[in-house]
Design an enzyme around this catalytic site. Sequence first.
Site, PDB file in Angstrom:
ATOM      1  N   SER A 197       5.255  -6.979   3.075  1.00 42.69           N
ATOM      2  CA  SER A 197       5.816  -7.544   4.433  1.00 42.69           C
ATOM      3  C   SER A 197       6.666  -8.687   4.387  1.00 42.69           C
ATOM      4  CB  SER A 197       4.939  -7.554   5.524  1.00 42.69           C
ATOM      5  OG  SER A 197       3.967  -8.558   5.201  1.00 42.69           O
ATOM      6  N   PHE A 247       0.930  -1.152  -0.282  1.00 40.46           N
ATOM      7  CA  PHE A 247       0.027  -0.130   0.047  1.00 40.46           C
ATOM      8  C   PHE A 247       0.936   1.207   0.094  1.00 40.46           C
ATOM      9  CE2 PHE A 247       0.816  -0.355   4.522  1.00 40.46           C
ATOM     10  CZ  PHE A 247       1.291   1.057   4.813  1.00 40.46           C
ATOM     11  N   GLU A 263       9.572  -5.135  12.781  1.00 35.99           N
ATOM     12  CA  GLU A 263       9.489  -3.997  11.971  1.00 35.99           C
ATOM     13  C   GLU A 263       8.258  -3.453  12.838  1.00 35.99           C
ATOM     14  OE1 GLU A 263       7.863  -4.680   8.064  1.00 35.99           O
ATOM     15  OE2 GLU A 263       8.950  -2.784   7.397  1.00 35.99           O
ATOM     16  N   LYS A 314      -1.136  -6.659  -9.424  1.00 37.82           N
ATOM     17  CA  LYS A 314      -1.949  -6.739  -8.351  1.00 37.82           C
ATOM     18  C   LYS A 314      -1.645  -5.715  -7.468  1.00 37.82           C
ATOM     19  CE  LYS A 314      -3.417  -8.535  -4.319  1.00 37.82           C
ATOM     20  NZ  LYS A 314      -3.447  -7.138  -3.357  1.00 37.82           N
ATOM     21  N   CYS A 372       9.823   1.571   3.776  1.00 38.80           N
ATOM     22  CA  CYS A 372      10.879   0.282   4.295  1.00 38.80           C
ATOM     23  C   CYS A 372      12.284   0.752   4.027  1.00 38.80           C
ATOM     24  CB  CYS A 372      10.640  -0.795   3.032  1.00 38.80           C
ATOM     25  SG  CYS A 372      11.440  -0.200   1.636  1.00 38.80           S
ATOM     26  N   GLU A 423      -4.947  -4.173  -1.830  1.00 37.59           N
ATOM     27  CA  GLU A 423      -6.314  -3.652  -1.727  1.00 37.59           C
ATOM     28  C   GLU A 423      -6.913  -2.657  -0.857  1.00 37.59           C
ATOM     29  OE1 GLU A 423      -4.555  -6.240  -0.430  1.00 37.59           O
ATOM     30  OE2 GLU A 423      -5.374  -7.048   1.254  1.00 37.59           O
TER      31      GLU A 423
HETATM   32  P1  NAD Z   1       1.462  -6.646   3.160  1.00 34.73           P
HETATM   33  O1  NAD Z   1       2.690  -7.757   3.056  1.00 34.73           O
HETATM   34  O2  NAD Z   1       0.512  -6.908   3.826  1.00 34.73           O
HETATM   35  O3  NAD Z   1       0.857  -6.603   1.523  1.00 34.73           O
HETATM   36  C1  NAD Z   1       1.499  -6.586   0.369  1.00 34.73           C
HETATM   37  C2  NAD Z   1       0.680  -7.466  -0.700  1.00 34.73           C
HETATM   38  O4  NAD Z   1       0.422  -8.916  -0.293  1.00 34.73           O
HETATM   39  C3  NAD Z   1      -0.583  -6.886  -0.962  1.00 34.73           C
HETATM   40  O5  NAD Z   1      -0.953  -6.823  -2.440  1.00 34.73           O
HETATM   41  C4  NAD Z   1      -1.596  -7.986   0.301  1.00 34.73           C
HETATM   42  O6  NAD Z   1      -2.820  -7.951  -0.805  1.00 34.73           O
HETATM   43  C5  NAD Z   1      -0.663  -9.249  -0.263  1.00 34.73           C
HETATM   44  N1  NAD Z   1      -0.982 -10.069   0.831  1.00 34.73           N
HETATM   45  C6  NAD Z   1      -1.143  -9.590   2.293  1.00 34.73           C
HETATM   46  N2  NAD Z   1      -1.249 -10.829   3.065  1.00 34.73           N
HETATM   47  C7  NAD Z   1      -1.156 -11.813   2.280  1.00 34.73           C
HETATM   48  C8  NAD Z   1      -1.195 -13.255   2.298  1.00 34.73           C
HETATM   49  N3  NAD Z   1      -1.411 -13.844   3.616  1.00 34.73           N
HETATM   50  N4  NAD Z   1      -1.084 -14.116   1.561  1.00 34.73           N
HETATM   51  C9  NAD Z   1      -0.964 -13.704   0.458  1.00 34.73           C
HETATM   52  N5  NAD Z   1      -0.990 -12.287  -0.043  1.00 34.73           N
HETATM   53  C10 NAD Z   1      -0.902 -11.347   0.878  1.00 34.73           C
HETATM   54  O7  NAD Z   1       2.352  -5.530   3.117  1.00 34.73           O
HETATM   55  P2  NAD Z   1       1.630  -3.820   3.026  1.00 34.73           P
HETATM   56  O8  NAD Z   1       1.063  -3.845   4.509  1.00 34.73           O
HETATM   57  O9  NAD Z   1       0.862  -3.558   2.006  1.00 34.73           O
HETATM   58  O10 NAD Z   1       2.962  -2.942   2.761  1.00 34.73           O
HETATM   59  C11 NAD Z   1       3.876  -2.804   3.960  1.00 34.73           C
HETATM   60  C12 NAD Z   1       5.015  -3.681   4.159  1.00 34.73           C
HETATM   61  O11 NAD Z   1       5.997  -3.642   2.936  1.00 34.73           O
HETATM   62  C13 NAD Z   1       6.076  -3.322   5.114  1.00 34.73           C
HETATM   63  O12 NAD Z   1       6.337  -4.596   5.813  1.00 34.73           O
HETATM   64  C14 NAD Z   1       7.278  -2.688   4.452  1.00 34.73           C
HETATM   65  O13 NAD Z   1       8.407  -2.606   5.204  1.00 34.73           O
HETATM   66  C15 NAD Z   1       7.161  -3.598   3.068  1.00 34.73           C
HETATM   67  N6  NAD Z   1       7.877  -2.812   1.858  1.00 34.73           N
HETATM   68  C16 NAD Z   1       8.914  -3.170   1.344  1.00 34.73           C
HETATM   69  C17 NAD Z   1       9.729  -2.756   0.385  1.00 34.73           C
HETATM   70  C18 NAD Z   1      11.319  -3.157   0.236  1.00 34.73           C
HETATM   71  O14 NAD Z   1      11.720  -2.538  -0.876  1.00 34.73           O
HETATM   72  N7  NAD Z   1      11.773  -4.103   0.876  1.00 34.73           N
HETATM   73  C19 NAD Z   1       9.102  -1.400  -0.079  1.00 34.73           C
HETATM   74  C20 NAD Z   1       7.664  -0.994   0.087  1.00 34.73           C
HETATM   75  C21 NAD Z   1       7.237  -1.640   1.342  1.00 34.73           C
END
Ligand code: NAD
Length: 486
Positions: free
Chosen positions: A226, A149, A377, A173, A281, A176
């Site tokens: 994440s 997000f 985190e 994708k 991040c 959401e």
């Molecule tokens: P998230 O992991 O909750 O969601 C990311 C994606 O995974 C979304 O599209 C979501 O729909 C999907 N998803 C969520 N739970 C799932 C599951 N159980 N099974 C399959 N798909 C699932 O992350 P977020 O809250 O949207 O974003 C924040 C996180 O992203 C933080 O941890 C941040 O550090 C990380 N991030 C990392 C970088 C990097 O470059 N390393 C960059 C941006 C964000």
Amino acid sequence: MKYQEARNYINGQFVSCNNKRIDVESPLTGEVISTVPLSTYNDVDDAVKAAKNAFLAWSGMTLKMRSQILYTYRQIVEENVENLAAIIHVENGKTMDEAIAEVRKSIELTEFACSIPQIAVGEVLEVSVGVECRSEYAPLGVVACINPFNFPHMVPHWTVPNALALGNCVVLKPSELTPLTAMKMAEMLKLAGLPDGVFNIVNGAKDVVEAICDHPEIKAVSFVGSTPVAQIVYRRATSNLKRCLALGGAKNHLIVLPDANLDLSASDIAASMCGSAGQRCMAASVMIAVGNVNPVIEKLCAEVSKFIPGTKMPPIISRQSRENLINYINEAEKKGAKLLVDGRKFTNDSTADANGYYLGPTIIDWRGSNAKMPESEVFGPVFEIISAKSVEDAISIQHESPFGNATSAFTQNGAIAKMVAQNASAGMIGINIGVPVPREPFSFGGWNASKFGAGDITGKSSLGFWSQFKKVTSKWAKQEITDWMS
Ligand code: NAD
């Protein structure tokens, strides 16, 4: 913002589906601004079919022709910076300035993709008399990009323009929580002349991600989110024999020494921890204070207090995430950590809606507590302070972290800065920089639990991920001039 329904985009059209829908709330006000469909395997399959149909013609175009479309796209984005930023502002909550900076970064990423014809030129060598070997970049086919997000425009631009330039067709994708920005991306790519089916969007949550990992026609999957989900995606996609690059979470350490430039360090660290309300991040997460750096800490507390939630600092993405952050702060306090700045007690500025998910910047000092700072985190405007006896000690503390996105050193001593750069277990190192994001053509990517898979997600390194080498060996020579190797 007027309510707008989030829709999938398949074969150049926004399509409606009968799937269950969930609300999308603006973190600025808590209002429902959209609903998003929870798509299924069948929707992913429709997108993949469209992408597969488009692949032959798209990959048959020259790299230069494809990059011309991306040039046009770049120009359309440039003309719409404010419009795009306004959508990001409402669905993600970012301040307008931050949202504009995000779109500008997407433009820079698209410019890199436009330059790929200058880089992906392949190689040729006469390997023996009359025999030539050449290698060229070939696309993979249908690929998928799964997004978080926190950068609804920039993170898709880490992957989509490069993947397209190299001749792949994409299924995106979005999160959401922030589905609307991606719809604009689809509109603008179409306006730029991208053929139908080359770029598709499937909205939803876990089911869509699982369908992407399982679909036999998807050749490569990029994921940003994440760490727990990155691990799930990496395991599932690779067990289905796809290539996968999955970027995870972070807890970034800043090693601060007494000789650090007081004003610059304090303002840089404050901007790093408070920008996007710490939901980056690359945000500054933990100071490892080496020796007495109290003047820097005092100045930092003064600097972060200027980030009044509202115009200066955005809200947290959701009510739940805000609650999680408050619970983390409460727990730290219970364990004896000292709150040098307490975000729970901030008064928002007059622009902030009372129903927005705001939280002020918080600095937690663990130095006087017997408890250990948790390694998890936090992902909010929360900065923690721990201490180390020496730089070596600071580096070994950094090594204990499961993550490895970024580590910075704040010092005027070049030898110490170099030692941190050489020895920290992190993919991106900052010297007197709180957000050490490498700019193109350098690549972005962490280490350890911050990234699973080989190579990086942007810049030159990403070319290898979105392509495969085709090697052509040919002989066009008269028999008499060839030798035993020909
Ligand atoms: P998230 O992991 O909750 O969601 C990311 C994606 O995974 C979304 O599209 C979501 O729909 C999907 N998803 C969520 N739970 C799932 C599951 N159980 N099974 C399959 N798909 C699932 O992350 P977020 O809250 O949207 O974003 C924040 C996180 O992203 C933080 O941890 C941040 O550090 C990380 N991030 C990392 C970088 C990097 O470059 N390393 C960059 C941006 C964000």
